[in-house]
Design an enzyme around this catalytic site. Sequence first.
Site, mmCIF file in Angstrom:
data_model
loop_
_atom_site.group_PDB
_atom_site.id
_atom_site.type_symbol
_atom_site.label_atom_id
_atom_site.label_comp_id
_atom_site.label_asym_id
_atom_site.label_seq_id
_atom_site.Cartn_x
_atom_site.Cartn_y
_atom_site.Cartn_z
ATOM 1 N N ASP A 240 0.849 -1.188 0.000
ATOM 2 C CA ASP A 240 0.000 0.000 0.000
ATOM 3 C C ASP A 240 0.884 1.238 0.000
ATOM 4 O O ASP A 240 2.058 1.181 0.388
ATOM 5 C CB ASP A 240 -0.943 -0.004 1.195
ATOM 6 C CG ASP A 240 -0.198 -0.009 2.529
ATOM 7 O OD1 ASP A 240 0.731 -0.831 2.678
ATOM 8 O OD2 ASP A 240 -0.532 0.798 3.420
ATOM 9 N N GLU B 40 0.007 -0.962 5.785
ATOM 10 C CA GLU B 40 1.054 -0.388 6.624
ATOM 11 C C GLU B 40 0.895 1.113 6.790
ATOM 12 O O GLU B 40 1.148 1.659 7.869
ATOM 13 C CB GLU B 40 2.428 -0.712 6.030
ATOM 14 C CG GLU B 40 3.604 -0.445 6.958
ATOM 15 C CD GLU B 40 4.204 0.951 6.818
ATOM 16 O OE1 GLU B 40 5.110 1.274 7.590
ATOM 17 O OE2 GLU B 40 3.747 1.716 5.931
#
Length: 447
Positions: A97, A160
């Site tokens: 991400d 994250e």
Amino acid sequence: MLMKGDNKMSLNSLIDAAVEKNNDALVKSLQELIRINSVYSDPKPGMPFGEGAAKALENALALCASLGFRTKNMDNYVGYAEIGEGEEMLGIVVHLDVVPEGSGWLYPPFSATIADNKMYGRGTIDDKGPAVSCIYAVKSILDAGIAPNKRIRIIFGADEETAWRDVEYYAAAGEEIPTCGIAPDANFPVIFAEEALLGFELRMNRKASGIEEISGGTATNAVPDACKAVVLDKNGNKITVETVGVAAHASLPHLGENAISKLMEELYAKHESGEINCPIAAFYHDKFGMCYYGENLGFDVTDDSGRFTCNIGTAAVDGDEIVLGVDMRVPVTLNPDDVIAKMKEHITPYGLTLTGEGCTPSVFMDKNSEMIKTLMSVYSEITGDTESEPLAIGGATFARAFPNTVAFGALLPERPMTEHQKNEFIDLDDLLLITKIYAQAIAKLVE
């Protein structure tokens, strides 16, 4: 570690040759992954972090499967690719991400444009570039004829940058915890300490705050580069105030220019002159101002793990409240619970409340441990850099999520820090170099 066959080339030379042979494929694979917009978005069925994050995870696992890894997708929360045999396991913890792209790019942020030997795109250095580098580092070890004595598992997170629900899901599912590991999501030569990461929201009734509307920042872990607010003057007329800042990572706020702080200072000046009534701007000026290190809060502490930092990353309207999103990096000698208690003392007289607090614990590994010494040795041998020392950072990496794990790369010394900023890039020569570093380091760690 076993070597297949008889080869007169040195082990390091074999690995380097394999990395160079795989370099074109590495660059192509990274471009494909960068072109997937994996910023967190609204969940969809089977896609807890949005469609983009799920597509990025699918892409990385498919790549690994094509290279001979055993793969598992854990409901699009997290996935992993494993290779090798043995009871012990080396973990390589990465994330796919990315933070929102922001504006002002030279090239489209999800185009993976190559110009001047640099690949531009959101995620090139944080953390898709390092993730793909590690995939091909492992492939290169195998291509060099080396059979690891431990299993190697690359764990791919997809949350994250938001809330770490990916690694939480991994742990809750009872998946195997690596014996030791690296997280290629920081700086070389190696990170021995990470400050605790403390986040929370500050809320104030909208009418009492003096702000009618406000919108600034996209993530608390980034210095906001734009902010806009609407306030009323003493005659009830609407005034719109807009500011532009410079984005940076929240752990290094001095490298940016906080647009929310700039806007609050402008509102404070109007408040002091009597042009508007804006109590929240007075609070902000008194307690945050344009400071980076919590000077007005009494938190400006420095120890071996680093210096305290404070970033107000978001400002928004939530129903009848103004909400400020706060990110603090707390040195190991400062208790995060004490910080929260002191913050509540600071805000109460101004009519604010503190909600949503969460803390990710610090990381601290002895500089003289075998892990640190091994990684330092590989880095120094390949780069020729014998002066750099192990680092302490305020950044939060997945090294916190697993025991015996440290952040290792991927940003080389004296390179510009473009993560979380416009025009994020990775130099293609550096991409090749870090892949050699990872390949050599992984080979050492699975001996």
